[in-house]
Design an enzyme around this catalytic site. Structure first.
Site, PDB file in Angstrom:
ATOM      1  N   GLY A 247       2.749  -1.016   4.316  1.00  0.00           N
ATOM      2  CA  GLY A 247       2.854   0.394   3.956  1.00  0.00           C
ATOM      3  C   GLY A 247       4.312   0.783   3.761  1.00  0.00           C
ATOM      4  O   GLY A 247       4.895   0.594   2.692  1.00  0.00           O
ATOM      5  N   GLY A 248       4.915   1.307   4.823  1.00  0.00           N
ATOM      6  CA  GLY A 248       6.280   1.832   4.768  1.00  0.00           C
ATOM      7  C   GLY A 248       7.273   0.917   4.063  1.00  0.00           C
ATOM      8  O   GLY A 248       8.018   1.355   3.171  1.00  0.00           O
TER       9      GLY A 248
ATOM     10  N   GLU B  29      -5.697  -4.465  10.606  1.00  0.00           N
ATOM     11  CA  GLU B  29      -4.644  -3.468  10.811  1.00  0.00           C
ATOM     12  C   GLU B  29      -4.936  -2.670  12.079  1.00  0.00           C
ATOM     13  O   GLU B  29      -5.716  -1.708  12.048  1.00  0.00           O
ATOM     14  CB  GLU B  29      -4.593  -2.508   9.618  1.00  0.00           C
ATOM     15  CG  GLU B  29      -4.292  -3.175   8.296  1.00  0.00           C
ATOM     16  CD  GLU B  29      -3.668  -2.207   7.312  1.00  0.00           C
ATOM     17  OE1 GLU B  29      -2.570  -2.506   6.827  1.00  0.00           O
ATOM     18  OE2 GLU B  29      -4.266  -1.147   7.038  1.00  0.00           O
TER      19      GLU B  29
ATOM     20  N   SER C  17       3.133  -1.991  10.516  1.00  0.00           N
ATOM     21  CA  SER C  17       4.574  -2.115  10.769  1.00  0.00           C
ATOM     22  C   SER C  17       5.119  -3.510  10.474  1.00  0.00           C
ATOM     23  O   SER C  17       6.020  -4.006  11.154  1.00  0.00           O
ATOM     24  CB  SER C  17       4.915  -1.700  12.207  1.00  0.00           C
ATOM     25  OG  SER C  17       4.620  -0.328  12.406  1.00  0.00           O
TER      26      SER C  17
ATOM     27  N   GLU D 218      -6.898   5.051   7.772  1.00  0.00           N
ATOM     28  CA  GLU D 218      -6.635   6.471   7.479  1.00  0.00           C
ATOM     29  C   GLU D 218      -7.849   7.110   6.813  1.00  0.00           C
ATOM     30  O   GLU D 218      -8.115   8.301   6.988  1.00  0.00           O
ATOM     31  CB  GLU D 218      -5.371   6.588   6.613  1.00  0.00           C
ATOM     32  CG  GLU D 218      -4.117   6.357   7.454  1.00  0.00           C
ATOM     33  CD  GLU D 218      -2.953   5.710   6.711  1.00  0.00           C
ATOM     34  OE1 GLU D 218      -2.943   5.715   5.466  1.00  0.00           O
ATOM     35  OE2 GLU D 218      -2.050   5.189   7.395  1.00  0.00           O
TER      36      GLU D 218
ATOM     37  N   ASN E 252       0.872  -1.180   0.000  1.00  0.00           N
ATOM     38  CA  ASN E 252       0.000   0.000   0.000  1.00  0.00           C
ATOM     39  C   ASN E 252       0.908   1.229   0.000  1.00  0.00           C
ATOM     40  O   ASN E 252       1.481   1.576   1.031  1.00  0.00           O
ATOM     41  CB  ASN E 252      -0.886  -0.041   1.258  1.00  0.00           C
ATOM     42  CG  ASN E 252      -1.682   1.234   1.436  1.00  0.00           C
ATOM     43  OD1 ASN E 252      -1.771   2.067   0.539  1.00  0.00           O
ATOM     44  ND2 ASN E 252      -2.275   1.397   2.618  1.00  0.00           N
ATOM     45  N   TRP E 253       1.052   1.814  -1.180  1.00  0.00           N
ATOM     46  CA  TRP E 253       2.008   2.925  -1.291  1.00  0.00           C
ATOM     47  C   TRP E 253       1.466   4.232  -0.709  1.00  0.00           C
ATOM     48  O   TRP E 253       2.185   5.220  -0.610  1.00  0.00           O
ATOM     49  CB  TRP E 253       2.388   3.139  -2.770  1.00  0.00           C
ATOM     50  CG  TRP E 253       3.151   1.992  -3.375  1.00  0.00           C
ATOM     51  CD1 TRP E 253       3.472   0.798  -2.779  1.00  0.00           C
ATOM     52  CD2 TRP E 253       3.704   1.937  -4.700  1.00  0.00           C
ATOM     53  NE1 TRP E 253       4.173  -0.002  -3.648  1.00  0.00           N
ATOM     54  CE2 TRP E 253       4.330   0.674  -4.844  1.00  0.00           C
ATOM     55  CE3 TRP E 253       3.718   2.816  -5.790  1.00  0.00           C
ATOM     56  CZ2 TRP E 253       4.975   0.283  -6.023  1.00  0.00           C
ATOM     57  CZ3 TRP E 253       4.356   2.424  -6.964  1.00  0.00           C
ATOM     58  CH2 TRP E 253       4.976   1.182  -7.070  1.00  0.00           C
TER      59      TRP E 253
HETATM   60  P1  PGA Z   1       2.698   0.387   7.680  1.00  0.00           P
HETATM   61  O1  PGA Z   1       1.248   0.626   7.017  1.00  0.00           O
HETATM   62  O2  PGA Z   1       3.228  -0.911   7.138  1.00  0.00           O
HETATM   63  O3  PGA Z   1       3.516   1.571   7.267  1.00  0.00           O
HETATM   64  O4  PGA Z   1       2.485   0.311   9.157  1.00  0.00           O
HETATM   65  C1  PGA Z   1       0.371  -0.431   6.784  1.00  0.00           C
HETATM   66  C2  PGA Z   1      -0.904   0.094   6.202  1.00  0.00           C
HETATM   67  O5  PGA Z   1      -1.360   1.175   6.615  1.00  0.00           O
HETATM   68  O6  PGA Z   1      -1.510  -0.534   5.310  1.00  0.00           O
END
Ligand code: PGA
Length: 255
Positions: A236-237, A170, A215, A100, A9-10
């Site tokens: 994400g990250g 999540e 994370s 988000e 997920n960019w």
């Molecule tokens: P993260 O984000 O890996 O940066 O914690 C995950 C996500 O929000 O899908």
């Protein structure tokens, strides 16, 4: 043998050049690995980069997804993108109800439900995101929150489309913080989600992919992905750094 869905997920990152560069690295990395039937690799760039990334993925084993969609096909919804617009770029998946979006754009479970159904109607597989906040975890309401997000988000979900559904657990407090849920928390919560899915959708829900997100990185991927009822990750990250993303894919291959 376990099969995994590893999804990047960019978020609101990458301009078109960076997106193409990142996609190239991932396509190349995936092509040099024997993912066979073990891992499905998915990347979800921002909408503005779908076209360019779609071209990069042509004839590759990596597939494309989007991060959100509207529930209508077209109309006066300034700034929104519909499922059939995403379909133009062969998006196979769309992330729906990311925390988000719930947090910053007031998305409710009712709204996620409309989007889930709209995506299905366009043959796009919804990845419905659910998760509790830190406060909710601390005051003991985690399971109530997840139950509401599933019951409302999956209202009228057609039982013959169960194979198209993906859930991403999540925990909000683990997203982007560098602190993932513990393995015990993941196992306990994924089991709860599995049982809830079976009670909503019937026994076939035992095969629904439940991803963990929050994370996830090369340091914790092996342990988390090996856990019961974990069928992949929403990343994400670490999905913005091709070497980290590919390292997570390697763990998935090795399990
Ligand atoms: P993260 O984000 O890996 O940066 O914690 C995950 C996500 O929000 O899908």
């Amino acid at each position: 043998m376990k099969k995994f869905l590893i999804a990047g997920n960019w978020k609101m990152n990458t301009n078109v050049y960076e997106a193409v560069e990142l996609a190239k690295h991932i396509v190349h990395g995936v092509s040099t690995r024997n993912i066979a039937d073990k891992v499905q690799v998915l990347i979800c760039p921002p909408n503005t980069n779908l076209d360019a990334v779609h071209r990069e993925l042509k004839d590759s084993k990596t597939i494309l997804g989007a991060q959100n969609c509207h529930y209508e096909d077209k109309g006066a919804f300034t700034g929104e993108v519909s499922p059939n617009m995403l379909k133009q770029f062969d998006c196979e998946y769309v992330i729906i109800g990311h925390s988000e979006r719930r947090q910053y754009f007031n998305e409710t479970s009712e709204l996620t439900n409309k989007k889930v159904i709209a995506a299905l109607n366009h043959e796009i597989k919804p990845i419905l995101c659910i998760g509790e906040s830190l406060e909710q975890r601390q005051n003991g309401s985690t399971f109530n929150v997840l139950a509401e997000q599933l019951e409302v988000g999956l209202k009228n979900y057609p039982k013959d489309k169960i194979a198209n559904l993906v859930i991403a657990y999540e925990p909000v407090w683990a997203i982007g913080t560098g602190v993932s849920a513990t393995t015990e928390q993941v196992v306990e919560t994924h089991l709860f989600i599995r049982e809830k899915l079976c009670s909503i959708l019937g026994d076939n829900a035992k095969d629904i992919f439940i991803l963990y997100g929050g994370s996830l990185n090369p340091n914790n991927a092996q342990e988390i992905l090996s856990s019961n009822n974990v069928d992949g990750g929403l990343i994400g990250g670490a999905s913005l750094k091709h070497d980290q993303f590919l390292a997570i894919i390697d763990y998935a291959i090795s399990i």
